[in-house]
Scaffold this motif. Structure first.
Motif, PDB file in Angstrom:
ATOM      1  N   ALA A 219      45.940  50.585  38.556  1.00  0.00           N
ATOM      2  CA  ALA A 219      45.547  49.249  38.089  1.00  0.00           C
ATOM      3  C   ALA A 219      44.693  48.601  39.164  1.00  0.00           C
ATOM      4  CB  ALA A 219      46.778  48.407  37.810  1.00  0.00           C
ATOM      5  N   ARG A 220      43.682  47.880  38.737  1.00  0.00           N
ATOM      6  CA  ARG A 220      42.876  47.087  39.681  1.00  0.00           C
ATOM      7  C   ARG A 220      42.765  45.679  39.126  1.00  0.00           C
ATOM      8  NH1 ARG A 220      39.550  49.840  43.272  1.00  0.00           N
ATOM      9  NH2 ARG A 220      39.489  47.835  44.337  1.00  0.00           N
ATOM     10  N   THR A 221      42.751  44.713  40.028  1.00  0.00           N
ATOM     11  CA  THR A 221      42.735  43.318  39.595  1.00  0.00           C
ATOM     12  C   THR A 221      41.601  42.575  40.283  1.00  0.00           C
ATOM     13  OG1 THR A 221      45.118  43.472  39.474  1.00  0.00           O
ATOM     14  CG2 THR A 221      44.191  41.285  39.304  1.00  0.00           C
ATOM     15  N   ALA A 222      40.951  41.714  39.528  1.00  0.00           N
ATOM     16  CA  ALA A 222      39.876  40.919  40.103  1.00  0.00           C
ATOM     17  C   ALA A 222      40.036  39.467  39.699  1.00  0.00           C
ATOM     18  CB  ALA A 222      38.518  41.429  39.620  1.00  0.00           C
ATOM     19  N   MET A 223      39.507  38.601  40.562  1.00  0.00           N
ATOM     20  CA  MET A 223      39.461  37.183  40.205  1.00  0.00           C
ATOM     21  C   MET A 223      38.001  36.766  40.169  1.00  0.00           C
ATOM     22  SD  MET A 223      41.029  33.902  42.164  1.00  0.00           S
ATOM     23  CE  MET A 223      39.949  33.950  43.559  1.00  0.00           C
ATOM     24  N   ALA A 224      37.596  36.172  39.059  1.00  0.00           N
ATOM     25  CA  ALA A 224      36.231  35.682  38.951  1.00  0.00           C
ATOM     26  C   ALA A 224      36.256  34.160  38.927  1.00  0.00           C
ATOM     27  CB  ALA A 224      35.579  36.219  37.681  1.00  0.00           C
ATOM     28  N   VAL A 225      35.316  33.577  39.696  1.00  0.00           N
ATOM     29  CA  VAL A 225      35.297  32.122  39.873  1.00  0.00           C
ATOM     30  C   VAL A 225      34.101  31.536  39.118  1.00  0.00           C
ATOM     31  CG1 VAL A 225      35.177  30.282  41.597  1.00  0.00           C
ATOM     32  CG2 VAL A 225      36.249  32.480  42.169  1.00  0.00           C
ATOM     33  N   TYR A 226      34.345  30.493  38.338  1.00  0.00           N
ATOM     34  CA  TYR A 226      33.273  29.922  37.516  1.00  0.00           C
ATOM     35  C   TYR A 226      33.048  28.452  37.794  1.00  0.00           C
ATOM     36  CZ  TYR A 226      33.799  34.227  34.932  1.00  0.00           C
ATOM     37  OH  TYR A 226      33.848  35.546  34.600  1.00  0.00           O
ATOM     38  N   PRO A 227      31.788  28.098  38.065  1.00  0.00           N
ATOM     39  CA  PRO A 227      31.473  26.676  38.208  1.00  0.00           C
ATOM     40  C   PRO A 227      31.461  25.970  36.856  1.00  0.00           C
ATOM     41  CG  PRO A 227      29.528  28.032  38.689  1.00  0.00           C
ATOM     42  CD  PRO A 227      30.642  28.970  38.402  1.00  0.00           C
ATOM     43  N   MET A 228      31.252  26.731  35.759  1.00  0.00           N
ATOM     44  CA  MET A 228      31.236  26.130  34.421  1.00  0.00           C
ATOM     45  C   MET A 228      32.196  26.905  33.513  1.00  0.00           C
ATOM     46  SD  MET A 228      28.436  23.997  34.461  1.00  0.00           S
ATOM     47  CE  MET A 228      27.641  24.017  32.848  1.00  0.00           C
ATOM     48  N   LEU A 229      32.892  26.160  32.647  1.00  0.00           N
ATOM     49  CA  LEU A 229      33.827  26.782  31.718  1.00  0.00           C
ATOM     50  C   LEU A 229      33.182  27.834  30.816  1.00  0.00           C
ATOM     51  CD1 LEU A 229      35.996  23.897  30.264  1.00  0.00           C
ATOM     52  CD2 LEU A 229      36.810  26.034  31.229  1.00  0.00           C
ATOM     53  N   GLU A 230      31.962  27.522  30.363  1.00  0.00           N
ATOM     54  CA  GLU A 230      31.303  28.414  29.410  1.00  0.00           C
ATOM     55  C   GLU A 230      31.213  29.835  29.953  1.00  0.00           C
ATOM     56  OE1 GLU A 230      30.453  25.415  29.990  1.00  0.00           O
ATOM     57  OE2 GLU A 230      30.456  24.492  27.996  1.00  0.00           O
ATOM     58  N   ILE A 275      38.939  29.859  36.676  1.00  0.00           N
ATOM     59  CA  ILE A 275      38.924  31.234  37.165  1.00  0.00           C
ATOM     60  C   ILE A 275      39.528  32.140  36.096  1.00  0.00           C
ATOM     61  CG2 ILE A 275      39.057  30.691  39.627  1.00  0.00           C
ATOM     62  CD1 ILE A 275      41.974  31.204  39.629  1.00  0.00           C
ATOM     63  N   LEU A 276      39.100  33.392  36.148  1.00  0.00           N
ATOM     64  CA  LEU A 276      39.700  34.405  35.277  1.00  0.00           C
ATOM     65  C   LEU A 276      40.368  35.425  36.179  1.00  0.00           C
ATOM     66  CD1 LEU A 276      36.961  35.362  32.630  1.00  0.00           C
ATOM     67  CD2 LEU A 276      39.111  34.157  32.198  1.00  0.00           C
ATOM     68  N   ILE A 277      41.556  35.859  35.794  1.00  0.00           N
ATOM     69  CA  ILE A 277      42.176  36.986  36.490  1.00  0.00           C
ATOM     70  C   ILE A 277      42.159  38.158  35.527  1.00  0.00           C
ATOM     71  CG2 ILE A 277      44.258  37.874  37.562  1.00  0.00           C
ATOM     72  CD1 ILE A 277      44.873  35.104  38.467  1.00  0.00           C
ATOM     73  N   ILE A 278      41.453  39.188  35.928  1.00  0.00           N
ATOM     74  CA  ILE A 278      41.239  40.315  35.025  1.00  0.00           C
ATOM     75  C   ILE A 278      41.837  41.562  35.645  1.00  0.00           C
ATOM     76  CG2 ILE A 278      39.495  41.620  33.755  1.00  0.00           C
ATOM     77  CD1 ILE A 278      37.621  39.287  34.032  1.00  0.00           C
ATOM     78  N   GLU A 279      42.611  42.269  34.842  1.00  0.00           N
ATOM     79  CA  GLU A 279      43.192  43.508  35.355  1.00  0.00           C
ATOM     80  C   GLU A 279      42.857  44.654  34.408  1.00  0.00           C
ATOM     81  OE1 GLU A 279      46.930  43.587  37.582  1.00  0.00           O
ATOM     82  OE2 GLU A 279      47.738  44.854  36.000  1.00  0.00           O
ATOM     83  N   VAL A 280      42.472  45.782  34.997  1.00  0.00           N
ATOM     84  CA  VAL A 280      42.288  46.990  34.186  1.00  0.00           C
ATOM     85  C   VAL A 280      43.313  48.005  34.654  1.00  0.00           C
ATOM     86  CG1 VAL A 280      39.857  46.778  33.595  1.00  0.00           C
ATOM     87  CG2 VAL A 280      40.481  47.727  35.800  1.00  0.00           C
ATOM     88  N   ASP A 281      43.778  48.833  33.736  1.00  0.00           N
ATOM     89  CA  ASP A 281      44.697  49.884  34.150  1.00  0.00           C
ATOM     90  C   ASP A 281      44.432  51.139  33.342  1.00  0.00           C
ATOM     91  OD1 ASP A 281      45.728  49.368  31.673  1.00  0.00           O
ATOM     92  OD2 ASP A 281      47.679  48.661  32.374  1.00  0.00           O
TER      93      ASP A 281
END
Ligand SMILES: Cc1cc2nc3c(=O)[nH]c(=O)nc-3n(C[C@H](O)[C@H](O)[C@H](O)COP(=O)(O)OP(=O)(O)OC[C@H]3O[C@@H](n4cnc5c(N)ncnc54)[C@H](O)[C@@H]3O)c2cc1C
Ligand code: SF4
Ligand code: SF4
Lengths: 462, 429
Positions: A219-230, A275-281
């Protein structure tokens, strides 16, 4: 108060020490994970299917209300015995009856704690994916009765997707066995699914046959940061279109990030809009690594200002710790919170959040929004202080407005927590009269005396 | 319900903040040994909190059943540690017992009885860090008296200033083995004589023993305990720390005390760790250590859970209080010392950032001089703003450090242990 003769009759079935009637016991069984309260007249803790069947025969004969209960982590007031009667506590029935590695199925009693089951299953190299955040303090029976979901649902589905068979004690004590190890079966209506999400109104789930799958090794996890909700919202569809199905895509809005950070100091970007926390496994390391790289690229293309991929297990845990601590860290800000659970089409997420924020401004209440972006399930949490009656009234209005937003955007009131009593008044906003009538009709067939968790899930027809 | 408040007149209740924010999530059920044993909600931390809350609200009677439920809590603090909201259901169960004691005094319920006796741990080299420090400072003192101070760098002069005036004889020689309770004996407690306290802050510890005796405690002070082991842990010497732990358990276990009291924040948090961590994988000592640590109480903590006598000579002094790290975060003891000060009649001025570390952190002042002094400067600034005559802290390390800060800034503030103020309020001396 139950008449003495009845108590005696019940204790001859389950044993004296498993009928509780002291004021302390009744208080302890008067609540669930909400602020709803009502004491039962007695608590009965059976040990097996036969005992439950005999208890139900008596309750049906005497028309005593019965409210099934797992660990009382429910977020809708569904396990609160609003009509008194008996709180039927399933926690003693906590055995894993059989782990069939060949057919990849687990046969368990309803009171098994979900995390305990998961641990046992994983020790055998198998996987039971549903992962409600309450995994350590909720039971399989409760998960089935609420059709519990969790972050991993995007890829793996909800509890109901794993239910292969059920043993259910009906209101009159009859024992129904439905489903089984055969994966395909079209000889009856899909009766087992009638009980999935029924919130204890149709029968007592006593045993569950669950489908398992092979345990993903990487499994790998990432956090993506967004200045705008869209950007965050666009990412969800863009990732899926890029051919990657992540296990989770969890969204947290600005308010939520700030609150977690204040409490945990994980170094989250407090100035981000979301932010989104995305995990793939998966079972293959290279594929998983490629997928997380693709996701990183798609996030940036969709408007992420920064993408952090967890490099160590510690970093991965920190990301998840943040996500899991959302609810409780909110509780540190104001004494009370009303956690909603609306579900909207994925594309409507930014609009939903914007309108929810406007509701917060209108009623002068802090509202934090987080949830399972991958399947459009949002948890707007209204923070307030119950001791202020004016504020409580504003909270009621705000929550009605939020339900309105969900319905207007083509969604519904609850994605996973259920209706219980908390959402009952709003049901008509989302469900058609036909749906409600059909549920009432089904209820009449299965529970003609209306003793099973009365007054929950939909308005009583009597 | 309307007169619920009247029922509680004159009784110390925990503040609403301690329980109102419980969201009833149920996470604490997953770690509570009593719940996992019976699988009954009533035996869960969530229920204990709820029951207590109902009793306070007047919706549930403070019956025998209720008392029983509160005493069933093992005080293992597992729920405290896991509660994501920061609620401490374990502490509340304790607070409930205190309320029960205040409202309907009942016989002291004896904590767990220890297991069987076992051979003494072998004697070992025990290097007491505080003593070493003390000796080194002692050398500086000699240098000082020889009139060399002005030629020494500031840093060395700072060490010298940290030293309070020395007790004539170490406490070990002054305290009797057993100090009887004044008035009827209600509890029998063991007092753990810390190194710092013994050698440097003997007056504070003498005060501790007097205050305990004043409140119905027979105080046993074994003289052969050794350093709690914290300095050794700090230096990574786990083996010695474990040996010390076994030694201390052997000594104190025999006394069959209701509680093991310490007035040193660092000793307290370390002694409390014997069971949870230090000896957790020591097959022979694991259970004993757990039982031992459950009994360890900081003096303020212990006094906060029993009914206390009103002092005859309340002070009228302006006092502030610093939260030692090892007390506030290490043991979650922070309300109690404040309450002791208030009981002593002090005008308590809340210190800004009271729970920020003062920079002492064991021997940081020696090993990390520069950063330690920076942190201290911030603390001293806040102390100055209170205009207090006395700054209190229940930790010798903090006391040394705060004293140094005051000297460096030229503040006329005394540094004391909170218990000394209560002792003064009790005593006409
Ligand atoms: C901190 C926290 C996080 C949560 N996170 C999630 C999440 O991520 N996803 C999610 O879906 N939910 C979540 N929940 C909600 C809750 O945990 C789930 O609904 C869970 O499935 C409830 O299980 P339980 O055993 O506690 O059931 P209870 O709360 O005891 O009961 C819930 C309902 O199920 C019925 N029921 C229980 N057992 C049976 C049975 N054997 N037969 C028939 N009916 C029964 C009860 O009558 C009641 O109607 C969360 C709750 C909390 C407090
Ligand atoms: S005490 Fe904490 S963990 Fe336990 S139910 Fe309350 S909020 Fe949850
Ligand atoms: S301190 Fe008491 S309530 Fe908390 S987990 Fe331990 S036994 Fe349970």
């Amino acid at each position: 108060m139950l008449p003495n003769t009845l108590c005696k009759e019940l204790s001859s079935i389950v044993g004296r020490e498993h009928i509780l009637t002291s004021p302390e016991d009744l208080v302890a069984y008067s609540y669930d994970g909400t602020s709803v309260e009502h004491r039962p007249d007695a608590v009965v803790s059976p040990l097996d299917v036969e005992q439950i069947s005999r208890v139900m025969q008596i309750c049906n004969r005497e028309a005593i209300p019965v409210t099934p209960r797992g660990m009382g982590s429910g977020l809708a007031g569904a396990a609160v015995p609003m009509s008194g009667g008996i709180s039927l506590c399933l926690t003693r029935m906590n055995r894993v009856l059989n782990l069939d590695a060949e057919n990849m199925m687990a046969h368990v009693q309803a009171g098994v704690v979900t995390a305990d089951l998961q641990a046992q299953v994983e020790a055998r190299g198998l996987f039971y994916p549903p992962d409600p955040s309450s995994i350590k303090h909720s039971t399989i029976g409760g998960n089935v009765a609420c059709n519990a979901g969790g972050p991993r649902c995007l890829k793996y589905g909800v509890t109901g997707d794993y239910v292969m068979g059920l043993t259910v004690v009906l209101a009159d004590g009859r024992i129904l066995q439905t489903g089984g190890k055969a994966i395909k079966n079209v000889t009856t209506y899909d009766l087992k699914n009638l009980f999935v999400g029924s919130e204890g109104t149709l029968g007592i789930v006593t045993e569950v046959l669950l489908k398992l799958i092979p345990l993903p090794k990487f499994a790998r996890t990432a956090m993506a940061v967004y200045p705008m909700l869209e950007g965050a919202s666009a990412t969800v569809n863009n990732v899926l279109r890029a051919g990657v199905l992540p296990a989770t895509m969890e969204l947290m809005d600005h308010t939520t990030i700030g609150t977690i950070e204040e409490y945990l100091r994980l170094g989250l970007p407090t100035d981000a809009a979301a932010i989104l926390i995305i995990e793939v496994d998966g079972g293959d390391e290279d594929t998983v690594t490629k997928e997380i790289e693709t996701i990183g690229r798609v996030c940036r293309e969709s408007g992420a200002s920064e993408v952090r991929v967890a490099k160590t297990e510690q970093e991965r845990n920190d990301l998840w710790r943040g996500r899991r601590s959302v609810s409780p860290s909110l509780a540190r800000r104001r004494p009370n919170k009303l956690g909603e659970d609306i579900s909207v089409p994925r594309a409507a997420i930014p609009e939903a959040i914007r309108r929810i924020k406007a509701v917060g401004d209108k009623y002068n209440l802090p509202i934090s929004v987080f949830g399972h972006a991958g399947d459009g399930n949002l948890h707007p949490n209204i923070l307030y202080d119950k001791r202020d009656p004016a504020e409580v009234r504003r909270v009621e209005q705000a929550s009605r407005d939020i339900f309105g937003i969900a319905v207007e955007l083509g969604g519904t009131l609850s994605g996973e927590h259920g209706v219980g009593v908390l959402k009952l008044p709003y049901l008509g906003m989302a469900e058609s009269p036909i749906e409600i009538e059909l549920m009432q009709a089904i209820k009449r067939v299965l529970d003609p005396k209306g003793i099973l968790n009365p007054g929950k899930k939909f308005p009583c027809s009597c | 319900m309307a007169d619920a408040r009247n029922i509680w007149q004159g009784i110390q209740l925990p503040s609403e903040e301690q329980y109102l924010a419980c969201i009833r999530c149920g996470l604490c059920l997953s770690v509570c040994p009593t719940y996992r044993e019976t699988l009954r909600e009533t035996d869960s931390p969530r229920a204990r909190l709820m029951l207590f809350r109902k009793v306070i609200a007047g919706e549930l009677e403070m019956s025998h059943g209720f008392t029983d439920k509160m005493y069933r809590c093992l005080d293992c603090l597992a729920c405290n540690a896991i509660c994501p909201v920061g609620i401490k259901p374990g502490d509340l169960a304790l607070a409930a017992r205190s309320v029960i004691h205040q409202a309907k005094p009942q016989p002291w319920i004896k904590p767990l009885i220890f297991g069987g006796l076992f051979p003494n741990a072998s004697l070992m080299e025990t290097c007491m860090m505080p003593m070493l420090l003390y000796q080194r400072l002692g050398i500086q003192r000699v240098v000082n008296t020889l009139g060399l101070t002005r030629r020494l760098p500031t840093r060395l002069r700072d060490y010298e200033r940290m030293l309070p005036s020395l007790p004539v004889r170490s406490l070990r020689h002054r305290l009797p083995e057993t100090t009887p309770a004044r008035g009827p004996r209600k509890y029998r407690v063991a007092f753990f004589l810390g190194c710092f306290q013994n050698m440097i802050f003997a007056d504070a510890s003498a005060a501790t023993v007097r205050v305990l005796a004043r409140n119905g405690c027979e105080v046993v002070t074994p003289k052969n305990v050794k350093c709690c082991g914290m300095p050794h842990l700090g230096y990574g010497d786990v083996a010695t720390a474990r040996a010390l732990a076994r030694h201390n358990i052997d000594i104190l276990e025999k006394l069959d005390a209701d509680a093991i009291i310490t007035d040193c924040a660092t000793c307290g948090s370390t002694l409390k760790e014997y069971g949870a961590h230090l000896l957790a994988d020591d097959a022979e000592y694991r259970d004993k250590a757990r039982a031992f640590s459950v009994k360890v109480k900081d003096v303020a903590e212990f006094l906060g859970a029993i009914p206390l006598r009103e002092p005859e000579h309340p002070l009228k002094t302006r006092v502030t209080y610093h939260d030692p790290c090892h007390l506030r975060r290490g043991q979650n003891v922070w309300r109690e010392p404040r309450r002791l000060l208030q009981l002593a009649g002090a005008e308590l001025i809340e210190l800004r950032e009271a729970d920020w570390c003062c920079g002492s952190a064991g021997t940081q002042a020696i090993t990390h001089y520069a950063s330690s002094m920076q942190i201290l400067a911030r603390k001293t600034e806040n102390v100055a703003k209170t205009n207090a005559a006395i700054i209190t802290a229940g930790c010798p390390g903090c006391q040394l450090q705060l004293g140094l800060g005051a000297q460096r800034a030229g503040l006329k503030v005394q540094v004391q242990h909170p218990i000394q103020l209560l002792d003064r309020a009790y005593n006409d001396r």
